[in-house]
Each structure stands twice: as C-alpha cells, then as structure tokens.
Write an enzyme that holds these catalytic residues in place. Sequence first.
Site, PDB file in Angstrom:
ATOM      1  N   ARG A   5       0.849  -1.202   0.000  1.00 55.35           N
ATOM      2  CA  ARG A   5       0.000   0.000   0.000  1.00 55.35           C
ATOM      3  C   ARG A   5       0.883   1.250   0.000  1.00 55.35           C
ATOM      4  O   ARG A   5       0.623   2.218  -0.717  1.00 55.35           O
ATOM      5  CB  ARG A   5      -0.938   0.003   1.224  1.00 55.35           C
ATOM      6  CG  ARG A   5      -2.021  -1.065   1.166  1.00 55.35           C
ATOM      7  CD  ARG A   5      -3.082  -0.857   2.251  1.00 55.35           C
ATOM      8  NE  ARG A   5      -2.575  -0.976   3.599  1.00 55.35           N
ATOM      9  CZ  ARG A   5      -2.473  -2.122   4.295  1.00 55.35           C
ATOM     10  NH1 ARG A   5      -2.883  -3.254   3.758  1.00 55.35           N
ATOM     11  NH2 ARG A   5      -1.990  -2.121   5.522  1.00 55.35           N
ATOM     12  N   LYS A  30     -18.905  17.003  -2.406  1.00 56.58           N
ATOM     13  CA  LYS A  30     -18.430  15.911  -3.270  1.00 56.58           C
ATOM     14  C   LYS A  30     -19.596  14.950  -3.514  1.00 56.58           C
ATOM     15  O   LYS A  30     -19.770  13.976  -2.781  1.00 56.58           O
ATOM     16  CB  LYS A  30     -17.259  15.198  -2.599  1.00 56.58           C
ATOM     17  CG  LYS A  30     -16.743  13.997  -3.381  1.00 56.58           C
ATOM     18  CD  LYS A  30     -15.375  13.548  -2.896  1.00 56.58           C
ATOM     19  CE  LYS A  30     -14.953  12.245  -3.552  1.00 56.58           C
ATOM     20  NZ  LYS A  30     -13.566  11.888  -3.319  1.00 56.58           N
ATOM     21  N   GLU A  48     -19.289  14.557   1.531  1.00 55.11           N
ATOM     22  CA  GLU A  48     -19.501  13.572   0.467  1.00 55.11           C
ATOM     23  C   GLU A  48     -20.718  12.681   0.739  1.00 55.11           C
ATOM     24  O   GLU A  48     -20.597  11.645   1.408  1.00 55.11           O
ATOM     25  CB  GLU A  48     -18.253  12.686   0.300  1.00 55.11           C
ATOM     26  CG  GLU A  48     -18.411  11.667  -0.826  1.00 55.11           C
ATOM     27  CD  GLU A  48     -17.174  10.789  -1.053  1.00 55.11           C
ATOM     28  OE1 GLU A  48     -16.224  10.869  -0.266  1.00 55.11           O
ATOM     29  OE2 GLU A  48     -17.190  10.019  -2.014  1.00 55.11           O
ATOM     30  N   LYS A  65     -12.158  14.750   4.595  1.00 56.42           N
ATOM     31  CA  LYS A  65     -13.275  14.145   3.863  1.00 56.42           C
ATOM     32  C   LYS A  65     -14.060  13.195   4.756  1.00 56.42           C
ATOM     33  O   LYS A  65     -13.474  12.479   5.576  1.00 56.42           O
ATOM     34  CB  LYS A  65     -12.741  13.372   2.656  1.00 56.42           C
ATOM     35  CG  LYS A  65     -13.845  12.874   1.750  1.00 56.42           C
ATOM     36  CD  LYS A  65     -13.386  11.793   0.796  1.00 56.42           C
ATOM     37  CE  LYS A  65     -13.665  10.426   1.363  1.00 56.42           C
ATOM     38  NZ  LYS A  65     -13.516   9.346   0.371  1.00 56.42           N
TER      39      LYS A  65
END
Length: 340
Positions: A46, A219, A177, A136
């Site tokens: 990752r 978003k 979002e 976010k």
Amino acid sequence: MNRQILTDTVDRLFADNKGLLAMDESNPTCNKRFSKIGIPQTEEARRNWRDLLVTTPGLGECISGTILYDETIRQNGRDGTPIIETIINEGIVAGIKVDKGAKLMAGHPGEKVTEGLDGLRERLQEYFRMGARFAKWRAVFAIGHGIPSRSCLEANAHALARYAALCQEAGLVPIVEPEVLMDGNHTLEQCRKVTEETLRNVFIQLNCQRVLLEGMILKPNMVLPGLACPTQESVDEVANITVKSLGRTVPAAVPGIAFLSGGQSAELASARLNTMNLRFNSRLPWALAFSYARAIQQPALEIWQGKDANVPGAQKALLHRAKCNRAARRGEYTAAMEKI
Ligand code: 13P
C-alpha cells in the site's frame, strides 16, 4: 473559526482548472482492489502504491489536492521522505479521510450510517499539525425498495454537518460527500429523486450546524442510472440532469463541487464532467471539478501490478487521467485524447 484559512484552501483546490486525487481507500478497500490483480495486501505494498502516485512527475500540474488515509499520512515514501512532505513540496494540498466508515444501520436493513464523530476534534487538530488542510467524510445511500429511508438520510446528513463544523473549527476545509450508490437497476429518474432528497437534507443540516458554506466543498455523485439498469442515458442527458439537480439543491454560496467517480469508467467520468463544463460552465455559481479515486487510479493500478519495472508506465497512465480530467474542467476533453 478562521474564515480566511478556509477560503484560501478552497481557492487553492479549485485554481487553474485542477482537481483532486482521492487516494484515501481504507485498508480493506485498498486490499480488495489489490487482490483483484494479484498484488500482495500488505502495508508495504500500500505504501509503495501511494508513493508511486505522489511521486508521479508533473502531478502538481493537474492535481491541486490529494486525500490520504490515516496509514498513509504517517508513512515515509521509498526514499525515506514522509509522503505528506512529498505532496506539499509538489505544491499539492494534503487532505485526510476522517470518517470511520459506513456501518450497518440498526433497524434499517440495507442501509448504512457513517461513524467517526467521537474524538474527532482531537484527531482533526493532530492532522492539522501534520500539515493537512482539508478533510473528507463519506456517507453512502443505496437505492432500493423503500430506501433510502428518512431516518438514514437524516442521520447521515446530521453526522456530515457535525463533522463539517468540527473541521472548520480546526482550520480544515470539509469535503462533504453524500454518495448515492450506482449499484442496482434503478433508473436515472430514481437516482435524480434520491440525489435531490439527499442534498436537501444535507444542506438543511449544514445550515443548522452553522457550517460556513464558502469554506466547504461538496463531493456528490453524478446523477446516473444504476449499473444494472437496462437503459443507460447518453453523456449529454447525464450532464443535463446532474446540473439541473445540483441547481435545485446546492446553494450558490458553495464555491465548488468535486464529483466522485463511483464506479464509472475512467473515460465516462471525464466525458460527463467535460460536457457539464462545456455546456453550463458560464452559467453556474460553483466550479465543477473532480475528486476521483477509481477513475484516476484504476488504469495505472492495472499497469503497475505491484512490480517496480512498471512504475514509469503506471505513472504515465496516472498523469494521463489527471490531464484528461483537467481538460474536462475547461470543457476541452475529447475522445481523441485517449488515443495518445
Ligand atoms: P471513487 O471516485 O472511486 O468513487 O472514490 C471517490 C471517493 O473518495 C470515495 O470516497
């Protein structure tokens, strides 16, 4: 609340027709994408993938901000430089996913509510100290028989608004979002209705929690038919209905909208954003940009395959998608760009 720091960050994120690279997949989501193409599901893999993304030469010409996951913001790249430092040195604003994931909602089969408010104030302060300037939080809404329910819409909108208020207190621009999912066979019209209902709820709660609309970014999903719906409308139809729905629900004080890609192909995500900007840009109160994960990363991930020898090819593919989407912000994306 320091309004100036918030509006300065928003300005940077929407400047020069750039957009956002979302690379904030949780470990399980990242591992799932890796496993599909046989990449080991390890912390090192990752790290190597995220390092590949942020060291792409020229990334800062098209990308204004990247959204990181907690694991990544604490990692060093392969040359030992902290990943967040590489991002900031490239002139890119660092952001951080701060929700703790969408969990099954009690008493509401098929629905989820996003968790993560406990201890959020302290986590946001830490991320700010580390250099993040925006955050976010994602809420998800499935379309199905009788869902989303009023209680799911309200619980998620309330959490999004409380998250956004805490972000602004900490000097971080909140990306709000609310994602209406593409899974299922629902029609474009069903998605339109649910998207509008969702956004109405979100803005009621944002106002209720005294969120500064000028200091946030929305978003949303584009308004799309379900992936299994037999009727798939044209790029023009999707662009028209998406802009119409946003016009009905998003206050003009919101400076910018950065779409998620949600499972669209990379090309369609560029084409639809392009058409919205081409046809409506001069009449819209907000900027229309991108904050894609899959629609920017996926082609590059498939080239990389976890192999060092493929890094330059993967970075080229990543930069290509970033360029296509930057062109889509100006309404200058064409299918011919895909042939280069
Ligand atoms: P996708 O563009 O893959 O939908 O991801 C965007 C995102 O940030 C999801 O939370």
